[in-house]
Motif scaffolding. Sequence first.
Motif, PDB file in Angstrom:
ATOM      1  N   ILE A 109       1.453  -1.237  -0.241  1.00 29.96           N
ATOM      2  CA  ILE A 109      -0.028  -0.063  -0.292  1.00 29.96           C
ATOM      3  C   ILE A 109       1.095   1.614   0.318  1.00 29.96           C
ATOM      4  CG2 ILE A 109      -1.553   1.113   1.400  1.00 29.96           C
ATOM      5  CD1 ILE A 109      -2.792  -1.273   0.421  1.00 29.96           C
ATOM      6  N   CYS A 110       0.245   2.184  -0.558  1.00 23.52           N
ATOM      7  CA  CYS A 110       1.014   3.575  -0.729  1.00 23.52           C
ATOM      8  C   CYS A 110       0.196   4.389  -0.942  1.00 23.52           C
ATOM      9  CB  CYS A 110       2.023   3.513  -1.929  1.00 23.52           C
ATOM     10  SG  CYS A 110       3.225   4.963  -1.530  1.00 23.52           S
ATOM     11  N   THR A 111      -0.116   5.406   0.691  1.00 21.90           N
ATOM     12  CA  THR A 111      -0.528   7.331  -0.291  1.00 21.90           C
ATOM     13  C   THR A 111       0.310   8.071  -0.162  1.00 21.90           C
ATOM     14  OG1 THR A 111      -1.186   6.667   2.394  1.00 21.90           O
ATOM     15  CG2 THR A 111      -2.565   5.894   0.669  1.00 21.90           C
ATOM     16  N   ARG A 112       0.081   9.241  -0.603  1.00 19.50           N
ATOM     17  CA  ARG A 112       0.416  10.167  -0.658  1.00 19.50           C
ATOM     18  C   ARG A 112       0.157  11.237   0.353  1.00 19.50           C
ATOM     19  NH1 ARG A 112       0.350  13.483  -6.092  1.00 19.50           N
ATOM     20  NH2 ARG A 112       1.967  14.318  -4.925  1.00 19.50           N
ATOM     21  N   SER A 113       1.384  11.961   0.980  1.00 16.92           N
ATOM     22  CA  SER A 113       1.525  12.555   1.563  1.00 16.92           C
ATOM     23  C   SER A 113       0.715  13.734   1.183  1.00 16.92           C
ATOM     24  CB  SER A 113       2.745  12.698   3.172  1.00 16.92           C
ATOM     25  OG  SER A 113       3.408  12.263   3.691  1.00 16.92           O
ATOM     26  N   SER A 114       0.234  15.088   1.857  1.00 19.63           N
ATOM     27  CA  SER A 114      -0.152  16.276   1.499  1.00 19.63           C
ATOM     28  C   SER A 114      -0.317  17.247   2.865  1.00 19.63           C
ATOM     29  CB  SER A 114      -1.660  16.293   1.020  1.00 19.63           C
ATOM     30  OG  SER A 114      -2.228  17.463   0.776  1.00 19.63           O
ATOM     31  N   SER A 115       0.183  18.439   2.005  1.00 17.94           N
ATOM     32  CA  SER A 115       1.611  19.198   2.920  1.00 17.94           C
ATOM     33  C   SER A 115      -0.325  20.439   3.834  1.00 17.94           C
ATOM     34  CB  SER A 115       2.078  19.651   2.927  1.00 17.94           C
ATOM     35  OG  SER A 115       1.707  20.644   1.850  1.00 17.94           O
ATOM     36  N   SER A 116      -0.968  20.460   2.599  1.00 18.64           N
ATOM     37  CA  SER A 116      -2.329  20.891   2.771  1.00 18.64           C
ATOM     38  C   SER A 116      -3.703  19.806   2.963  1.00 18.64           C
ATOM     39  CB  SER A 116      -2.403  21.406   1.439  1.00 18.64           C
ATOM     40  OG  SER A 116      -2.044  21.186   0.426  1.00 18.64           O
ATOM     41  N   PRO A 117      -4.392  20.574   4.501  1.00 22.16           N
ATOM     42  CA  PRO A 117      -5.412  19.360   4.116  1.00 22.16           C
ATOM     43  C   PRO A 117      -6.083  19.659   3.370  1.00 22.16           C
ATOM     44  CG  PRO A 117      -5.387  21.537   5.197  1.00 22.16           C
ATOM     45  CD  PRO A 117      -4.317  21.562   4.924  1.00 22.16           C
ATOM     46  N   THR A 118      -6.758  17.945   3.409  1.00 26.76           N
ATOM     47  CA  THR A 118      -8.123  18.345   1.887  1.00 26.76           C
ATOM     48  C   THR A 118      -9.125  18.261   2.314  1.00 26.76           C
ATOM     49  OG1 THR A 118      -7.394  16.040   2.233  1.00 26.76           O
ATOM     50  CG2 THR A 118      -6.690  16.727   0.608  1.00 26.76           C
ATOM     51  N   GLY A 119      -9.581  17.838   4.104  1.00 34.52           N
ATOM     52  CA  GLY A 119     -10.691  18.331   4.692  1.00 34.52           C
ATOM     53  C   GLY A 119     -11.569  16.792   4.571  1.00 34.52           C
ATOM     54  N   THR A 155      -5.931  28.957  15.180  1.00 37.49           N
ATOM     55  CA  THR A 155      -6.489  27.858  15.363  1.00 37.49           C
ATOM     56  C   THR A 155      -5.424  27.541  14.246  1.00 37.49           C
ATOM     57  OG1 THR A 155      -8.348  28.965  13.734  1.00 37.49           O
ATOM     58  CG2 THR A 155      -8.944  28.285  16.317  1.00 37.49           C
ATOM     59  N   TYR A 156      -5.756  26.134  13.735  1.00 38.02           N
ATOM     60  CA  TYR A 156      -4.419  25.586  12.928  1.00 38.02           C
ATOM     61  C   TYR A 156      -5.591  24.822  12.129  1.00 38.02           C
ATOM     62  CZ  TYR A 156      -3.483  22.266  16.744  1.00 38.02           C
ATOM     63  OH  TYR A 156      -2.989  21.268  17.035  1.00 38.02           O
ATOM     64  N   SER A 157      -4.583  24.246  10.483  1.00 36.33           N
ATOM     65  CA  SER A 157      -5.202  22.648  10.772  1.00 36.33           C
ATOM     66  C   SER A 157      -4.489  22.288   9.892  1.00 36.33           C
ATOM     67  CB  SER A 157      -5.652  23.280   9.441  1.00 36.33           C
ATOM     68  OG  SER A 157      -5.282  23.706   8.229  1.00 36.33           O
ATOM     69  N   ILE A 158      -4.211  20.874  10.455  1.00 40.34           N
ATOM     70  CA  ILE A 158      -3.296  19.455  10.047  1.00 40.34           C
ATOM     71  C   ILE A 158      -3.399  18.839   8.473  1.00 40.34           C
ATOM     72  CG2 ILE A 158      -1.966  17.795  10.736  1.00 40.34           C
ATOM     73  CD1 ILE A 158      -4.095  18.546  13.182  1.00 40.34           C
ATOM     74  N   GLY A 159      -1.987  19.071   7.936  1.00 42.06           N
ATOM     75  CA  GLY A 159      -2.066  18.117   6.891  1.00 42.06           C
ATOM     76  C   GLY A 159      -1.742  16.865   6.721  1.00 42.06           C
ATOM     77  N   THR A 160      -2.173  15.665   5.718  1.00 37.91           N
ATOM     78  CA  THR A 160      -2.363  14.173   5.547  1.00 37.91           C
ATOM     79  C   THR A 160      -1.177  14.009   5.314  1.00 37.91           C
ATOM     80  OG1 THR A 160      -4.136  15.326   4.490  1.00 37.91           O
ATOM     81  CG2 THR A 160      -3.743  13.337   4.445  1.00 37.91           C
ATOM     82  N   VAL A 161      -0.983  12.723   6.237  1.00 40.25           N
ATOM     83  CA  VAL A 161       0.535  11.609   6.739  1.00 40.25           C
ATOM     84  C   VAL A 161      -0.221  10.799   5.890  1.00 40.25           C
ATOM     85  CG1 VAL A 161       1.617  10.461   7.351  1.00 40.25           C
ATOM     86  CG2 VAL A 161       0.929  12.806   8.723  1.00 40.25           C
ATOM     87  N   GLY A 162       0.487  10.445   4.552  1.00 40.12           N
ATOM     88  CA  GLY A 162       0.501   9.636   4.047  1.00 40.12           C
ATOM     89  C   GLY A 162       1.693   8.332   4.038  1.00 40.12           C
ATOM     90  N   THR A 163       1.521   7.144   4.001  1.00 36.44           N
ATOM     91  CA  THR A 163       2.005   5.398   4.569  1.00 36.44           C
ATOM     92  C   THR A 163       2.053   5.236   3.262  1.00 36.44           C
ATOM     93  OG1 THR A 163       0.593   4.169   5.190  1.00 36.44           O
ATOM     94  CG2 THR A 163       0.930   5.701   7.002  1.00 36.44           C
ATOM     95  N   GLN A 164       3.411   4.256   3.443  1.00 35.88           N
ATOM     96  CA  GLN A 164       3.625   3.024   2.082  1.00 35.88           C
ATOM     97  C   GLN A 164       4.128   2.072   2.952  1.00 35.88           C
ATOM     98  OE1 GLN A 164       7.020   5.781   0.244  1.00 35.88           O
ATOM     99  NE2 GLN A 164       6.703   4.012  -0.490  1.00 35.88           N
ATOM    100  N   ASP A 165       4.431   0.474   2.303  1.00 37.35           N
ATOM    101  CA  ASP A 165       5.018  -0.595   2.618  1.00 37.35           C
ATOM    102  C   ASP A 165       6.368  -0.811   2.150  1.00 37.35           C
ATOM    103  OD1 ASP A 165       2.143  -2.026   2.464  1.00 37.35           O
ATOM    104  OD2 ASP A 165       2.262  -1.372   4.159  1.00 37.35           O
ATOM    105  N   ILE A 166       7.282  -0.646   2.913  1.00 35.18           N
ATOM    106  CA  ILE A 166       8.383  -0.717   2.390  1.00 35.18           C
ATOM    107  C   ILE A 166       8.672  -2.495   3.123  1.00 35.18           C
ATOM    108  CG2 ILE A 166      11.127  -0.307   2.334  1.00 35.18           C
ATOM    109  CD1 ILE A 166       9.173   1.630   1.990  1.00 35.18           C
TER     110      ILE A 166
END
Lengths: 486, 217
Positions: free
Chosen positions: A37-47, B44-55
């Motif tokens: 599985i691989c998903t991308r990180s995104s610095s800007s929140p997508t909501g 206030t702040y919003s937080i980005g999204t962290v993606g993950t990957q299998d290695i």
Amino acid sequence: MDTDLNSQDRKDLDKFIKFFALKTVQVIVQARLGEKICTRSSSSPTGSDWFNLAIKDIPEVTHEAKKALAGQLPAVGRSMCVEISLKTSEGDSMELEIWCLEMNEKCDKEIKVSYTVYNRLSLLLKSLLAITRVTPAYRLSRKQCHEYVILYRIYFGEVQLSGLGEGFQTVRVGTVGTPLGTITLSCAYRINLAFMSTRTSGEDNAAAYPSVEDSQEVCTTSFSTSPPSQLSSSRLSYQPAALGVGSADLGYPVVFAGGLNAAHPHQLMVPGKEGGVPPVPNQPAHGTQADHDRMVTCTPLDGSHYSAVTPSSSEETETVSNSSEGKSGSPHDLLETIFVRKVGAFVNKPINQVTMASLDIPFAMFAPKNIALEDNDPMVNAPDSPDIESPLQGSLHSEGSSGSSSANVHDDFVMVDFKPAFSKDDIIPMDLGTFYREFQNPPQLSSLSIDIGAQSMAEDLDSLPEKLAVHEKNVKEFDAFVETLQ
Amino acid sequence: MNCRSEVLEVSVEGRQIEEAVLAVLHTILLHRSTGKFHYKKEGTYSIGTVGTQDIDCDFIDFTYVRVTSEELDRALRKAVGEFKDALRSSGSEGLGQISLEFYQKKSRWPFSDECIPWEVWTLKVNVVSLANEQERQICREKVGEKLCEKIINVVEVMNRHEYLPKMPTQSEVDNVFETGLRDVQPYLYKISYQITDSLGSSVTTTMRRLIKDTLAL
């Protein structure tokens, strides 16, 4: 009923728990798809990324999870469970893991819902991502192929761990306290991967795996996690690759060493797309018989009959055998080699060969499909041979009489028709065909004839006490020799 | 506040060092990274999204999950590479430890900022040498199983929900988080290592003693 929690917090908490449950199912099922599985990180929140984690939503999985939840939420006594099971191409299935999302009564009233609970749920999902790669089923799922698939089933209510076999292990992924109770996520996984096929064994296996009815029930509500390309191949009937390997595979997926400890669950691999077939243990006679029935249709032979075959003759057949899988003395090998001897080279049987070759099994030449044809062919069966049940004895008799009746046998043939390759009739008086015919049925080796064999057996038995005495005298020497080997 | 300290230990073959250490460090950082903060008005702040990957590991039967961030991976690989080189050069069999320390910065103007660790993970690595291919194959599987246990240990500690730095204001965020990466935001961390030579004493303590002895003359 909780008066300390205001309505907004309550609404938020319910939403968090609901989406946490849905994301939990997604993580678990995606981890058993067999792919990285691989998903991308995104610095800007997508909501739209719950818990600030990029976890894709497979629509079918979300649909099934929502169906199982049916508008409810995990609560005390009502757990959400994801069951991961393995199903072989022959229809045998086995539960591998149960992932449980539970709620207990221990409340944390002080905790902030929109902030702390949310972040801790996010942390718990990250832990789940890590733990799903660490249980034994992960490696099994990465190797799934046409021989077996991994299935999942979601249910809501009481946790059912009985299908995991004895001695299953539990790993706790984590807990999050909330004002309504403590959410716990854990996994119970099977360590004992032993189960036997219904075809070969009887009632002693009823406890090891669900009955046929149960597994069917599981299957109707189960959904394969195989990628679509593999799904279709998994539904095809099993195609044996080669005689030796195929029969080993047929036996192997359903036979595992029982009672292995958790230290080596990974070794219990079904032969999948990677790695070779593990060494085949000595198959029980009835198992091999079942394999044999699948591979080559012929008159069923009683495996026990061959145990009476003398040791010297079975050794000989083993060297002649084409399948070198080390299954010495098994009825399967013996049957195959008998027909190797019977169907000699250069036998002019084009029709038979064509029908044999059209079959999709290797060594089809030697399959006794058209026994009638072979029976009628005097080149294969000498006259007066007894019936198939004791072919070894039959051939012995035929060899014995071939010397005297060979002339008669040969006279039935018209020389003109028999033209072996690369031979010329006119130049050399003794041509290849004549040579072959003369020496085709040489007399049986004296050590193999039963009479002499029986005699030597008696002599052997008589000399045993003497031999034993000699060996006992030399015990010390033997022990010293063994020491040098270690 | 007291610094939380966790110690893990693995025995690996030389070529497995990097993958084993990366697996553990990435698992820890997965739990100790968030999305990028975007501060808005009113604090206030919003937080980005962290993606993950299998290695998948090449020399170990093991797969680990890491945060999808090339920069973070590069930084870790650089540190782990140095550790591996130091360990391998100390001999065919060696003992070393690599530490991942999470800290907060406290500004003490006019003095330099003080780094206060709040969590330290130490991974002790014992390098073994193997005689033949069969032993290596067994080692692949065994180390894979051991790493599974380590991951479970890490997750267990993470879910105790013990001290974590408070979420900072915009002005303080660089004292708590590493904000230099493009796509993720781990807590401030530093990696250090120590190699123990065959005599059992660490190289740094030997050097310190030498210097002290020299100065004492």
